[in-house]
Motif scaffolding. Structure first.
Motif, PDB file in Angstrom:
ATOM      1  N   CYS A   1     189.554  32.865  32.777  1.00  0.00           N
ATOM      2  CA  CYS A   1     189.062  31.661  33.445  1.00  0.00           C
ATOM      3  C   CYS A   1     190.024  30.490  33.251  1.00  0.00           C
ATOM      4  O   CYS A   1     190.238  29.686  34.170  1.00  0.00           O
TER       5      CYS A   1
ATOM      6  N   GLU B   1     186.464  26.544  42.475  1.00  0.00           N
ATOM      7  CA  GLU B   1     186.392  25.947  41.146  1.00  0.00           C
ATOM      8  C   GLU B   1     186.001  26.970  40.104  1.00  0.00           C
ATOM      9  O   GLU B   1     185.331  27.945  40.404  1.00  0.00           O
ATOM     10  N   MET B   2     186.438  26.714  38.873  1.00  0.00           N
ATOM     11  CA  MET B   2     186.034  27.532  37.742  1.00  0.00           C
ATOM     12  C   MET B   2     184.878  26.850  36.999  1.00  0.00           C
ATOM     13  O   MET B   2     184.484  25.731  37.328  1.00  0.00           O
TER      14      MET B   2
ATOM     15  N   ALA C   1     186.524  26.812  31.501  1.00  0.00           N
ATOM     16  CA  ALA C   1     187.916  26.944  31.957  1.00  0.00           C
ATOM     17  C   ALA C   1     188.723  25.693  31.655  1.00  0.00           C
ATOM     18  O   ALA C   1     189.954  25.751  31.543  1.00  0.00           O
ATOM     19  N   ASN C   2     188.057  24.542  31.530  1.00  0.00           N
ATOM     20  CA  ASN C   2     188.742  23.268  31.242  1.00  0.00           C
ATOM     21  C   ASN C   2     187.905  22.496  30.222  1.00  0.00           C
ATOM     22  O   ASN C   2     187.202  21.544  30.569  1.00  0.00           O
TER      23      ASN C   2
ATOM     24  N   TYR D   1     192.008  28.625  36.243  1.00  0.00           N
ATOM     25  CA  TYR D   1     191.928  27.171  36.403  1.00  0.00           C
ATOM     26  C   TYR D   1     193.328  26.590  36.592  1.00  0.00           C
ATOM     27  O   TYR D   1     193.568  25.772  37.496  1.00  0.00           O
TER      28      TYR D   1
END
Length: 260
Positions: A220, A252-253, A257-258, A224
């Motif tokens: 993921c 979008e993830m 992922a972020n 991203y």
């Protein structure tokens, strides 16, 4: 005592001989008559083969599939032609030149041989994402072969059906492990993840120890970064719309992922 034992042995030998002769007679009956032609399909498929493009990378636009035609009867010292045709299904017809192409339209059993191979090219179309396509191949009688296959051969068929599809399903683990990592499930997203990270579709759907949570977390984050790079390069990646008729949103993830 010895005489009785000898009589028993003689009787047993006679029974074995009779059984052997009967078996030979059946074998001779089985192979007598004109030459016959058939598809040697294993009993588990019952003459229907599911072919899914979901097992292939998205760049694969067509696949050549090979299957055999075999014969019963005497081997001939000359080439024999097999009467073979494609029949479109009434409900979900696969179209010649669009969904498939028969590369061996006139199969030939070479002299001295008892089988031949047929090649068919299946084409990947976007329609397969939504519905399957069906094509049937049939054998028919001609001057070289008949279709009188003995019932003894329960794996013999004169009809072979292919169901073409591109079904990639939401993996069973997505709601538990995938949503926070990859966000909303879509077929487009699932295919892209498998393509970019070279994940076999069978492993993606299985997850029985072949792909673990640590790998999903890596995947993921990698996805991203990939989506961000594509967006900055002016090549934004779009996902499927939430509802039919709406515009496609940017892919979008999930939040994992972020994590920043």
């Amino acid at each position: 005592m010895i005489m009785k034992t000898m009589n028993k042995i003689y009787s047993l030998s006679l029974v074995i001989c009779l059984l052997f002769c009967t078996s030979c007679e059946k074998e001779m009956i089985t192979y007598s008559g004109d030459s016959a032609v058939y598809f040697p399909i294993v009993s588990q498929t019952m003459g229907t083969i599911d072919f899914s493009f979901a097992e292939y990378h998205s760049d694969t636009l067509s696949v050549v599939y090979h299957f055999d035609i075999k014969t019963l009867g005497e081997v001939k010292e000359y080439d024999r032609t097999v009467a073979f045709e494609a029949v479109e299904n009434d409900t979900l017809p696969a179209r010649a030149g669009v969904d498939y192409e028969v590369l061996t339209p006139l199969p030939v059993i070479p002299k001295g041989e008892v089988s031949t191979s047929v090649s068919v090219r299946f084409f990947r179309t976007r329609e397969l994402l939504e519905q399957s396509k069906v094509i049937e191949f049939r054998l028919s009688e001609n001057e070289d072969f008949d279709l009188r296959i003995p019932l003894y051969y329960d794996v013999s068929y004169t009809s072979l059906i292919f169901v073409l599809s591109e079904k990639i399903y939401e993996p069973w683990w997505w709601r538990s492990y995938g949503k926070d990592r990859f966000g909303r499930w879509t077929k487009t997203k699932g295919n892209l993840i498998c393509d970019k990270l070279n994940i076999p579709r069978a492993d993606w759907n299985d997850m029985s120890g072949k792909v673990d949570e640590a790998f999903l977390t890596f995947a993921c984050i990698w996805m991203y970064d990939y989506l961000e790079k594509e967006k900055k390069a002016g090549r934004p990646v779009y996902d499927e719309p939430l509802k039919e008729g709406e515009e496609s949103p940017l892919m979008e993830m999930g939040p994992m992922a972020n994590p920043q």
